[in-house]
Write an enzyme that holds these catalytic residues in place. Structure first.
Site, PDB file in Angstrom:
ATOM      1  N   LEU A  23       0.814  -1.207   0.000  1.00 51.68           N
ATOM      2  CA  LEU A  23       0.000   0.000   0.000  1.00 51.68           C
ATOM      3  C   LEU A  23       0.851   1.263   0.000  1.00 51.68           C
ATOM      4  O   LEU A  23       0.566   2.207  -0.722  1.00 51.68           O
ATOM      5  CB  LEU A  23      -0.935   0.018   1.219  1.00 51.68           C
ATOM      6  CG  LEU A  23      -2.073  -1.003   1.236  1.00 51.68           C
ATOM      7  CD1 LEU A  23      -2.872  -0.875   2.524  1.00 51.68           C
ATOM      8  CD2 LEU A  23      -2.992  -0.800   0.030  1.00 51.68           C
ATOM      9  N   GLY A  27       6.152   6.081   4.365  1.00 55.26           N
ATOM     10  CA  GLY A  27       6.273   6.445   5.766  1.00 55.26           C
ATOM     11  C   GLY A  27       7.722   6.469   6.209  1.00 55.26           C
ATOM     12  O   GLY A  27       8.584   5.813   5.628  1.00 55.26           O
ATOM     13  N   GLY A  28       8.001   7.248   7.260  1.00 59.07           N
ATOM     14  CA  GLY A  28       9.365   7.384   7.701  1.00 59.07           C
ATOM     15  C   GLY A  28       9.964   6.093   8.211  1.00 59.07           C
ATOM     16  O   GLY A  28      11.153   5.841   8.043  1.00 59.07           O
ATOM     17  N   PHE A  29       9.158   5.237   8.827  1.00 56.72           N
ATOM     18  CA  PHE A  29       9.722   4.055   9.454  1.00 56.72           C
ATOM     19  C   PHE A  29       8.924   2.785   9.183  1.00 56.72           C
ATOM     20  O   PHE A  29       9.232   1.739   9.747  1.00 56.72           O
ATOM     21  CB  PHE A  29       9.821   4.262  10.968  1.00 56.72           C
ATOM     22  CG  PHE A  29      10.708   5.407  11.332  1.00 56.72           C
ATOM     23  CD1 PHE A  29      12.074   5.257  11.338  1.00 56.72           C
ATOM     24  CD2 PHE A  29      10.172   6.641  11.644  1.00 56.72           C
ATOM     25  CE1 PHE A  29      12.906   6.321  11.661  1.00 56.72           C
ATOM     26  CE2 PHE A  29      10.992   7.705  11.976  1.00 56.72           C
ATOM     27  CZ  PHE A  29      12.359   7.546  11.983  1.00 56.72           C
ATOM     28  N   GLY A  30       7.923   2.834   8.347  1.00 55.28           N
ATOM     29  CA  GLY A  30       7.112   1.645   8.132  1.00 55.28           C
ATOM     30  C   GLY A  30       6.722   1.430   6.688  1.00 55.28           C
ATOM     31  O   GLY A  30       6.617   2.372   5.898  1.00 55.28           O
ATOM     32  N   THR A  32       3.621  -0.339   4.557  1.00 53.02           N
ATOM     33  CA  THR A  32       2.243  -0.725   4.813  1.00 53.02           C
ATOM     34  C   THR A  32       1.724  -1.635   3.703  1.00 53.02           C
ATOM     35  O   THR A  32       1.871  -1.330   2.523  1.00 53.02           O
ATOM     36  CB  THR A  32       1.341   0.529   4.917  1.00 53.02           C
ATOM     37  OG1 THR A  32       1.888   1.399   5.907  1.00 53.02           O
ATOM     38  CG2 THR A  32      -0.068   0.143   5.327  1.00 53.02           C
ATOM     39  N   LYS A  48       1.459  -3.265   8.990  1.00 52.70           N
ATOM     40  CA  LYS A  48       2.573  -2.337   8.878  1.00 52.70           C
ATOM     41  C   LYS A  48       3.838  -3.010   9.409  1.00 52.70           C
ATOM     42  O   LYS A  48       3.873  -3.517  10.528  1.00 52.70           O
ATOM     43  CB  LYS A  48       2.302  -1.056   9.656  1.00 52.70           C
ATOM     44  CG  LYS A  48       3.401  -0.010   9.488  1.00 52.70           C
ATOM     45  CD  LYS A  48       3.144   1.240  10.308  1.00 52.70           C
ATOM     46  CE  LYS A  48       2.069   2.087   9.661  1.00 52.70           C
ATOM     47  NZ  LYS A  48       1.953   3.406  10.358  1.00 52.70           N
ATOM     48  N   ASP A 142       1.632  14.440  11.616  1.00 48.08           N
ATOM     49  CA  ASP A 142       1.716  14.226  10.159  1.00 48.08           C
ATOM     50  C   ASP A 142       0.328  14.313   9.522  1.00 48.08           C
ATOM     51  O   ASP A 142      -0.074  13.447   8.757  1.00 48.08           O
ATOM     52  CB  ASP A 142       2.371  12.884   9.850  1.00 48.08           C
ATOM     53  CG  ASP A 142       2.978  12.844   8.444  1.00 48.08           C
ATOM     54  OD1 ASP A 142       3.101  13.919   7.816  1.00 48.08           O
ATOM     55  OD2 ASP A 142       3.320  11.753   7.975  1.00 48.08           O
TER      56      ASP A 142
END
Length: 292
Positions: A23, A27-30, A32, A48, A142
């Site tokens: 998806l 994202g900064g750390f994930g 999805t 995630k 965010d």
């Protein structure tokens, strides 16, 4: 070290969650994924995955997201947290899948919402979602169109991606230490982007920016600024001065001059922009018009 973006597609985690599609990898750390819960009537869900393996900041943000989502589990416009687990030294969150589209389909460069009341309703609904979050002293950090989905079943807005939320005290962020900069350029105010000191009013700034770009049909990067670093936009659109004043206050460069939380902003926007209750005279004139 980054994990492979497509490595999970087709795999089944915990002998239960069958990964079907990627998806988002923004994202900064994930990362999805969309998945099927084979133990819950093959229902859709979102998985995630921790993006930076063995990275202490990333792991802390994921654990924080899990804790915060549990606090917000009863919120009707935030996806339910279904599970969390570790597998092969990777960390995962499983959330409710929201069938619909995100607001980046409605608000984007070259496309604007041409009805002022629709933008007022949009801003009010987002503030309404944020209000109980701010009551818990949580900052989302965010707020942007791609993190707000419009649910297909009822058209309601759903706020997603809580990997950036931050719990604050009355004065300092967590242990009075500089926090990692998480957010999206254009929607982040100066105290968040440059000083890494987000407040509840930082979310208010992002909602105000979202309202302005929805009216103008532009990207935040195209906004003009004065010498005092205030946004110049009112000359490009015709709206009620009361609503324009509210948006200006929401995006004030100095966070102390903004509304300090979502409830405060929501009260003002309701007072100044809700249509007045019809008077008896209005009702009589309405009846007479039907006769004529």
């Amino acid at each position: 070290m980054f994990t492979t973006n497509s490595s999970l597609t087709g795999r089944t985690l915990q002998n239960r969650y069958q990964i079907t599609d990627l998806l988002s990898n923004e994202g900064g750390f994930g990362i999805t994924y969309r998945a099927i819960d084979t133990q819950r009537c093959n229902s859709d869900c979102v998985v995630k995955q921790l993006k930076l393996k063995n990275h202490p900041i990333a792991r802390r943000l994921f654990l924080s997201e899990y804790q915060h989502l549990h606090q917000l589990d009863s919120h009707p416009q935030i996806p339910n947290l279904l599970a969390h687990f570790e597998e092969e030294e990777e960390f995962y969150l499983v959330q409710e899948f929201i069938d619909g589209h995100d607001l980046s389909c409605e608000i984007k460069d070259g496309r604007f919402i041409n009805k002022e009341q629709e933008v007022i309703n949009l801003v009010k609904e987002i503030l309404g979602i944020l209000a109980p979050i701010h009551e818990l002293n949580l900052i989302h950090r965010d707020i942007k169109p791609s993190n707000i989905r419009r649910r297909k079943s009822d058209g309601k807005l759903i706020l997603i991606d809580f990997g950036a939320v931050k719990k604050i005290t009355s004065t300092y962020v967590e242990d009075n230490q500089l926090t990692v900069c998480v957010g999206t350029k254009g929607y982040m105010p100066i105290e968040q982007e440059y000083y890494r000191r987000p407040t509840l009013a930082s979310d208010i700034y992002a909602v105000g920016i979202l309202g302005i770009v929805a009216l103008l049909g532009t990207h935040p990067k195209n906004l003009r600024y004065s010498q005092n670093n205030e946004i110049i936009w009112r000359d490009r659109v015709s709206i009620k001065p009361e609503f324009a004043d509210i948006l200006d206050k929401m995006v004030h460069d100095d966070f102390r001059q903004r509304y300090q939380n979502a409830s405060e902003a929501l009260i003002i926007i309701n007072e100044r922009n809700d249509p007045p209750e019809p008077t008896l005279k209005d009702e009589i004139l309405k009846i007479l018009k039907t006769w004529w």
